[in-house]
Motif scaffolding. Structure first.
Motif, PDB file in Angstrom:
ATOM      1  N   GLN A  82     -54.430   9.606  81.995  1.00  0.00           N
ATOM      2  CA  GLN A  82     -53.902  10.917  82.374  1.00  0.00           C
ATOM      3  C   GLN A  82     -52.438  11.006  81.984  1.00  0.00           C
ATOM      4  N   ASP A 182     -55.212   7.648  89.066  1.00  0.00           N
ATOM      5  CA  ASP A 182     -55.553   9.006  89.490  1.00  0.00           C
ATOM      6  C   ASP A 182     -54.911   9.334  90.838  1.00  0.00           C
ATOM      7  N   PHE A 183     -54.763   8.329  91.702  1.00  0.00           N
ATOM      8  CA  PHE A 183     -54.117   8.553  92.996  1.00  0.00           C
ATOM      9  C   PHE A 183     -52.595   8.475  92.876  1.00  0.00           C
ATOM     10  N   ASP A 184     -52.117   7.534  92.067  1.00  0.00           N
ATOM     11  CA  ASP A 184     -50.674   7.260  92.030  1.00  0.00           C
ATOM     12  C   ASP A 184     -49.904   8.125  91.032  1.00  0.00           C
ATOM     13  N   ILE A 185     -50.597   8.835  90.144  1.00  0.00           N
ATOM     14  CA  ILE A 185     -49.854   9.591  89.130  1.00  0.00           C
ATOM     15  C   ILE A 185     -48.934  10.610  89.818  1.00  0.00           C
TER      16      ILE A 185
END
Lengths: 346, 199
Positions: A82, A182-185
């Protein structure tokens, strides 16, 4: 130099293994018989010939199979790659850094021809010949960061610098030690490190952040980090923890040697020229206990490190369930003899 | 510094008027009304350039009347919490740099307002927020990515994939959610009793 690329798997039948040469060059991360966190950052200078530090980007015998495993992971979960919209300049910076480094140090494998913005990239191991316009994403089959990191070993995060902090605003993360892009971006440096125990009280991350905010172009740095993995699995993501977590309960005295792996991350950081972002590369190396104990010094030392490791760290690294079984197995390879200082085999 | 609180979980200092702001945009949810009253009551000049947004079905009993009594320049009521968020985005899209944003209410609601403002270029730390009301959390399942609202205990059962999830103290501002991870992945079926989330 010639690299023979192994055909092997990192899932299902797990045929991954290291050649004797790969064992000799393994980046063993302990320079003494105990381990605790430190801001162990050093200049990413060229190291000894054939070591993983010889070149800025290390391509080894696992290259082709690792890239195949990454493609499988991405097909199952595209969100492992991402990038927030403002990171496009940093993506191109990364294309330049990786292509130039790979072509310069592995000319038999990769060739880069630059004619102004018109670039031609040849990747022989993966059978790719791509002509494109640097800066024009429509001339590549994938967005720039995804394109080049599908062809380079290691996970990559791109960190934007603003408000005296670093923000993880892009990444290709398919072989992570249990954290989710996906959580930390979009998180800043202190936020994404929040789950790490003990380090906060030691002000490790504040000091590391201060250091990285001043990282200079052309002066990359590196550090080693480690954990352990059951089976030679690259995709130890939290997303799939419900599938691989049970492997941790399968370790027995009989299978420690082939199932339990030391997983070392060579983390390197570069300042990028156009975007002022930082590349954070996390290049992973796996070695099982049978392979590790072929180097007597490493067998002795890893036994001692694991035995003395603080419980909070063992828990955070997910070792608790198989730690004692592994210590007992390694004990047979530790005669109590002193070990020499430094990382290298005797 | 309180080391019991994870760095990724924002702490909210409480509503305090910023007199430098040319206008104030206040978003109120659930039990948040008293926090707004504490900060704005009697500040006649500031109230003349204040917009208050709230959802009438979500504001705790009596709160709405007291917000009306403040006589802010504008008080806008929405039907539901979702409509309120939409209205907030609409107002913010028409606002300029000199507006200060305030939000008071449940942690999960504050998270959504801050995330929405961040998408519009507002630095999260510049939003003045005060947490009022229950301890329920918004949690994203890391496996199936389903988000459950109002989680009050850990482990809980994900309503997306049905797995039992541990609520980690790891918070994403972008998702305005905590992270849920399967608790019995290593020994399937070994699920400890649920504990109420303390804060």
């Amino acid at each position: 130099m010639t690299v023979h690329f192994k055909q092997e798997t990192f899932r299902d039948d797990y045929t991954y293994s290291n050649s004797p040469e790969a064992i000799r060059r393994f980046p063993f991360p302990f320079d003494k018989d105990e381990y605790m966190y430190s801001v162990n950052i050093e200049q990413h200078m060229p190291g000894p010939a054939k070591s993983p530090f010889e070149f800025p980007i290390d391509i080894d015998e696992h290259y082709v199979s690792e890239m195949r495993d990454r493609a499988i992971t991405l097909a199952q979960d595209p969100k492992r790659c991402q990038s927030l919209p403002h990171m496009i300049t940093a993506e191109w910076d990364l294309v330049e850094l990786l292509m130039e480094s790979m072509a310069k140090h592995y000319p038999e494998l990769f060739t880069l021809t630059q004619d102004g913005d018109r670039w031609r990239w040849i990747n022989r191991p993966l059978d790719i010949d791509q002509t494109f316009t640097f800066g024009d994403a429509s001339t590549l089959p994938y967005p720039p960061m995804e394109y080049i990191t599908r062809q380079c070993q290691g996970d990559f995060a791109l960190l934007d610098q603003r408000l005296d902090n670093l923000w993880m605003d892009a990444g290709m993360i398919t072989s992570q030690a249990d954290w989710s892009l996906d959580f930390d971006i979009g998180m800043n440096f202190l936020e994404w490190h929040a789950p790490v125990p003990l380090a906060k009280d030691m002000a490790i991350f504040e000091r590391a952040l201060k250091f990285l905010l001043n990282l200079q172009q052309g002066r990359p740095v590196r550090r080693l980090n480690w954990t352990m993995t059951i089976n030679p699995r690259l995709d130890t993501s939290p997303e799939n923890y419900d599938k691989w977590g049970a492997d941790r309960a399968t370790v027995t005295p009989e299978n420690v040697g082939r199932k339990v792996h030391l997983r070392v991350e060579l983390q390197a950081m570069w300042r990028l020229p156009r975007s002022n972002a930082i590349v954070f590369s996390i290049r992973g190396y796996l070695i099982n206990m049978d392979e590790l104990v072929t180097v007597p010094k490493w067998a002795r030392r890893f036994h001692r490190v694991l035995r003395e490791l603080r419980p909070e760290l063992a828990e955070y690294k997910g070792l608790t369930r198989y730690r004692q079984t592994t210590i007992d197995w390694l004990a047979k390879h530790d005669d109590g003899a002193p070990t020499s200082p430094g990382f290298q085999p005797d | 510094m309180n080391t019991d609180v994870m760095d990724s979980r924002p702490t909210y200092g409480g509503l305090r008027l910023d007199p430098r702001a040319k206008s104030h945009l206040v978003v109120v949810d659930g039990d948040g009304a008293p926090a707004v009253l504490d900060a704005f009551a009697g500040a006649e000049d500031e109230l003349n350039r204040t917009t208050i947004l709230c959802a009438h079905e979500d504001v705790a009993a009596g709160g709405l009347e007291r917000l009306c009594a403040l006589r802010a320049a504008r008080l806008q009521l929405s039907g539901s919490s979702e409509d309120l968020l939409t209205e907030f985005e609409r107002v913010l899209d028409g606002a300029d740099m000199s507006v200060r944003i305030y939000v008071a209410g449940r942690e999960s609601f504050i998270g959504k307002v801050v995330a929405s403002a961040a998408l519009r270029g507002v630095v999260p730390d510049s939003v003045v927020a005060e947490r009022r009301g229950g301890v329920s959390r918004r949690v994203q399942c890391v496996h199936c990515k389903h988000i459950d609202e109002g989680v009050t205990a850990s482990p809980y059962r994900c309503s997306g994939c049905g797995q039992h999830l541990l609520v980690r103290d790891h918070f994403s501002r972008r998702l305005a959610a905590f992270q849920g991870v399967r608790i019995d992945a290593e020994i399937p079926g070994e699920v400890p009793p649920a504990m109420e989330l303390a804060s």
